[in-house]
Scaffold this active site. Structure first.
Site, PDB file in Angstrom:
ATOM      1  N   GLU A   1      28.936  23.447  41.255  1.00  0.00           N
ATOM      2  CA  GLU A   1      28.877  24.640  40.418  1.00  0.00           C
ATOM      3  C   GLU A   1      27.663  24.543  39.491  1.00  0.00           C
ATOM      4  OE1 GLU A   1      32.725  26.057  38.604  1.00  0.00           O
ATOM      5  OE2 GLU A   1      31.624  25.686  36.750  1.00  0.00           O
TER       6      GLU A   1
ATOM      7  N   LYS B   1      32.770  20.836  39.458  1.00  0.00           N
ATOM      8  CA  LYS B   1      32.652  21.893  38.473  1.00  0.00           C
ATOM      9  C   LYS B   1      32.030  21.362  37.179  1.00  0.00           C
ATOM     10  CE  LYS B   1      35.683  25.138  38.841  1.00  0.00           C
ATOM     11  NZ  LYS B   1      36.934  25.942  38.816  1.00  0.00           N
TER      12      LYS B   1
ATOM     13  N   ARG C   1      64.898  44.031  49.468  1.00  0.00           N
ATOM     14  CA  ARG C   1      63.985  43.882  48.325  1.00  0.00           C
ATOM     15  C   ARG C   1      63.024  42.703  48.508  1.00  0.00           C
ATOM     16  NH1 ARG C   1      62.267  47.393  46.275  1.00  0.00           N
ATOM     17  NH2 ARG C   1      60.269  46.368  46.534  1.00  0.00           N
TER      18      ARG C   1
ATOM     19  N   ASP D   1      27.421  30.174  39.119  1.00  0.00           N
ATOM     20  CA  ASP D   1      28.537  30.570  38.267  1.00  0.00           C
ATOM     21  C   ASP D   1      28.126  31.586  37.212  1.00  0.00           C
ATOM     22  OD1 ASP D   1      31.187  30.463  37.335  1.00  0.00           O
ATOM     23  OD2 ASP D   1      30.586  29.068  35.746  1.00  0.00           O
TER      24      ASP D   1
ATOM     25  N   LYS E   1      42.743  31.216  42.439  1.00  0.00           N
ATOM     26  CA  LYS E   1      43.474  31.994  41.425  1.00  0.00           C
ATOM     27  C   LYS E   1      44.571  32.831  42.094  1.00  0.00           C
ATOM     28  CE  LYS E   1      39.567  32.066  38.226  1.00  0.00           C
ATOM     29  NZ  LYS E   1      38.588  32.868  37.449  1.00  0.00           N
TER      30      LYS E   1
END
Lengths: 282, 282, 282, 282, 282, 282
Positions: free
Chosen positions: C193, C163, C96, C214, C131
């Site tokens: 960004e 960012k 598994r 973005d 992510k």
């Protein structure tokens, strides 16, 4: 914030304490509370205050540390670096480990500052290498920054440096650069180690953005600077000494890397003195 | 045999490799096999061969290392220290970490041998201290032995050393010795740090078997030797230098401890050179 | 070679096995030896073969795994991915966990290839994001490469991405870029960004080398490409779908980042079938 | 209370942060304090609040998190999930890891709720499988519970499930059940995987209490329900979809297991926005 | 196969060896090879052979161990349990840790067998409890099986046992059973601790399948057996002794749990003797 | 202060809790707060209070523990050992692990005190051995001290004990002592295991300071005491029982080592009772 600091400190404490500090646990009552100072016994740039704080925090959260010379401060022999107050056991058990961090990192920060002062006025940055003491890289590179130096890459994973051995196996500088350009993240630039001016030319033609001039003479470095003429960042490396670094900087290279910053800084002399003790009331 | 060696090596590899050696993984084919030599670039006593072997073993079990100068061998600049054969990726990825162990430990072994040679002919032993680089004590104390020195205690748990700060809190040398004698294992002797001859007398009277003479002048050390007259082992400590160690030994002290062995040995210059490469057939 | 793979596998095995596989340990004799195949039950790009091998290696070194479709191979439903031979207990206990790696990584590689095929013919690269599923980043980014995509930075430490939130606190794009340029290693480029074309202009003027567009519309992206005109690498990001990626690529951006590659690839259907068993003779 | 949650979070943070968040450490002053909200960008059942809290707690104990939609709450696109207040560095450094937990677990909880709603009104429970993402089982099975589903066994050690491969080696269903009954703890029941109605009959005769109907058609499941007639718990498994789950439930099976709950839930879109910042006064 | 065994052994070795076996490393040459036997010095059921093998394997893979009395074998005082051949250092350094496992686990297996023999002929099983030595549960429960006993649950996560304190807070037996039934996996049965016959009745009515009769007299146990009349599994627990276990079994309870098996088995006397030594040729 | 205590406790909790305490998490509300007492169910010397506190601290920092009988206190059956107040979940989940520490360590402290009382009035110390339960040595040796005994060496690294097997390989007692004397730290004394009076003579002549009389008869021990006449510390070892220890002490040996203190102390009966519960207001 950086979790690895606490792991390095934990390892160092386990290494020193083992199954327990027999002397301190026998002689210092559990409730004893003391005040102590850490003293510089020679001139130095202080570095290691947060690591010392972590040492005592891990032993006993009740120890309070008041830095009088935060990291980066130049102190004279005899100056107080910080004051400690809290349980006597924790302070005496942690003393050696805390000072071992302080003496090593302060030596690095101090030596770095000496190099940095030598190149003052030029555009050249002093950078470190990966020649660090195993297990302490994160802290030793921090000490270089504290001393005014800059960090080269932290490890094999956060920067590409194509060295002589890579070039040999890849079949040449151009081949190596091309292969690497495809494989790396767009945020990473490629640095190539060159030992001759011919290699420098080839690296420039292949589009590299950074060149390490490996063990070149002052003359060769000067020629490389002229040859490259701003088309790439140039790093001089190899046998750099306090007595030669200014001259190398005068060639106009952008970076001078100095292994000695981390591997040969030695140790600064520091000591801990108790200045008061009393029983903990509770 | 000693499991902790492999943990120190694992930490050092993780620290350097992080998420992977981008350059080597891109440029060196998975099947590439090379032969390389590690060269001394200055005279030194070699130390660190087993740690280098462990570095490469952890990266790839197929790397074979043939030491030509085992730990403890004195080599000249230009001599080969060992030969490596095996997968090119493992050898290039492990190079820096392996050399970082070698350069640090060889420097300690070399400096130790210099001290030991200074006291040759006397009964005095050169011993180390706990002033080691955090995380490397086990290895650095091994390097001291390789250089012909002896180890003081390894940590706070395997020996009793009553220091100035303990004495102050315990209320005196005699009190401290009595308290500790009851608490410790019968296999452990008690060492007491003394700063004056009066303290030496008190320690002897209280039955201590070992006395550390802390930062005493040559004169004081001589007097302490006469005073003690063989009733305890004497250790001289503090500001010992290569230029003064012989004189101190001539006083007849049993041990001279030198923090510099581990904290200020610096680094020996070593390098790895590829001398052949071919593809792995399989 | 990469030590972290084995740690991820060890964690996964501990998580599944806990105190032991009751069913298998009861029903499968210790000496049982079996042969099994892993089958694709839908079309996919295979990824995860080395992790599967590591799963079985950790359970029992005697398991041999013969990959028939190495990582990166496209297979059809019904194809055999690899064959396993060895102790029945290890194969059934590891089944598994091994398939869990395979099904996740193959889904990522397959989805990545679909995106990559959409932009075929253009100069645009498909890149991943941070992510990823917690704990699996190293493997999931490997799967992206297997699928023909490229990796954005691996973590917060090996690349600078300024960012929106950083800009707000730093006091503007220009301020942020200037502060970061001084602090970072020369091997690292700076990405910023931008949400508007004005920000793009400011970033270019401040000397940034990479700009993340973005959540811009196709129109805005086109204008940004014209505006920048090759002076910086451009990355389009935000709400990219299989159906829109080609159009975005046609604007001439250098990179398109797709979070879905790692967070929404789902799972490919694979299964393990025993095709033979016998007792181990020994 | 459950120590493993914090270990999973620690691993995820190390994975993302590595040697430190270069961008944030450079641009966000150490004393900066901010307020931020986490926003749902699509409809979802929230899951992961405690893991997010743990992420920020590990980075800096001063971060306070106020959940506005605790785990299990259904929210709409645009709703606030939680508010964060505290040191800007910790919040920005932890953002991605925190959201990675939230987006994955919320997707699982949301998908589970969809399945559970499909079978509403029946006696049938929706259960998960061991087809989880390696390293996240504990959390993903928690998300299934949050979504209203039930957990099948957590690992190989806390439940007996005799599968096709075990039966083949053990020599038949009856033999397998008898062997296992003797070996297991009296608190554990035995489940047997059956592919045919004949196997179901044999399993019942052998006294099993739970039967997994593997990949059976709706027809077969109906017949199995009649055949068993309440003498055992029945679990339907294999290729269950949102569109078919209600029909399967209508057969009267007790449990329907759905691998997709954990391996194919994808990701829910969430983001973190700063809504205020100021310097920490101290 | 079970990864945790090796972790327990590693911990035990680190605990004993610390920074190294000074005596052995000094006195036993690196190349020394010896042959030794492990002897039973009293009658016992042997248990711990695989753990001993793991001890030596971790120290040096070249040690070979030939078990003459595998786990579960009854031996007499003077019998050889196993023979060891290999590097003298590894055998002497590992001796004590290996014997510590053997003496503890053999004592448990031996005591268990005595209990099991007392109930021979009945249907009653002897089971253990969670009253194990911290850190050794997995091994001690294995020793119970080796002695012929059965295992109760391994930990708090793989079985539900509603105890007096749970019942008090939950508001009664019926309430507790109902709450738990909804929450647990279908593979787990519910056991309820009862101190009176009234509680037994309530538990049966609430549908529990297993009842623990806590500290009941023989009379009460007999009545409980009659009352339950096969509707649930009955476990007698509390103050069970070798002299009383047969009588308790005669009541017809299904299980008798005995904490003493693991917490009071003491230690069996075993020793290691060298029977030959020679230098390793290589 | 001693970091390893917390690691042992963490291991024990993980071992027992695994993936979570199903029963408690289901039946005890998150906000439940209870008060409980730990009761001695037989006479004993209490030991383990700090470990119990650490168990509950790791589960939930809000649990407060008030010791009524600190370590070393003799209590009667029925006495309260400590009171606990705090979250019900943490107290019920930690109960068994906490009691497992208490029952084992109190048994050791109690048995040690019995031995110590037997030799009261003599100069002889009762010492432990390395025959401890794997993983618990640090705690079990602490329990010996709590009971009034003394510790022999903690491990192979903090004391030299030349045993029969070492002597055989080293080529004799004199040879072994000479080799070891050179290698060890000046803080460590050398102990030699002797089985005959001839060996004792040889050991004395070779200058050993401590002799272990292995399995000698009372007569032999008496002769050894006369023979040595104060020139070395004498330790009697082997088959020491409560009934014989006083007689052995009367020979005048300095130390009597008793393996049974740690390996056969068994377990003291203790239990936890809830005496109040209420909901947490917050």
């Amino acid at each position: 914030m950086i979790p690895m600091w606490s792991d390095i400190v934990k390892t160092a404490l386990n290494e020193d304490i083992g199954r327990g500090d027999v002397t301190t646990n026998t002689l210092i009552p559990a409730g004893s509370e003391i005040e102590a100072v850490v003293i510089a016994k020679e001139d130095m740039v202080v570095c290691g205050i947060p690591m010392m704080a972590e040492v005592f925090r891990q032993l006993d959260k009740r120890v309070r540390m008041l830095p009088e010379a935060p990291d980066g401060t130049g102190v004279r022999a005899g100056n107080t670096i910080c004051t400690l107050r809290g349980p006597g056991r924790a302070i005496l058990t942690g003393e050696r480990v805390a000072l071992n961090f302080l003496q090593n990192l302060s030596a690095i920060a101090t030596l770095t500052r000496q190099y940095v002062e030598q190149v003052a006025g030029s555009q050249t940055k002093v950078v470190d290498t990966r020649k660090t003491t195993p297990g302490l890289r994160l802290l030793q590179k921090y000490a270089v920054r504290v001393g005014g130096g800059h960090n080269h890459r932290m490890g094999l994973d956060d920067g590409v440096l194509i060295k002589e051995n890579h070039i040999a196996i890849a079949g040449g500088i151009t081949e190596a650069i091309n292969q690497v350009r495809e494989a790396t993240c767009h945020l990473q630039q490629i640095e190539v180690e060159c030992e001759t001016l011919e290699q420098v030319s080839e690296a420039i033609d292949a589009g590299t953005q950074i060149i390490l001039l490996d063990n070149m003479t002052l003359k060769q470095i000067e020629k490389a600077v002229q040859l490259v003429d701003g088309r790439a960042i140039l790093e001089a490396s190899g046998n750099v000494m306090l007595s030669t670094v200014r001259e190398i900087a005068s060639t106009g290279v952008n970076l001078i890397s100095v292994g000695a910053l981390t591997h040969s800084a030695g140790s600064k002399d520091v000591s801990l003195r108790i200045i008061g003790d009393k029983s903990l009331k509770k």
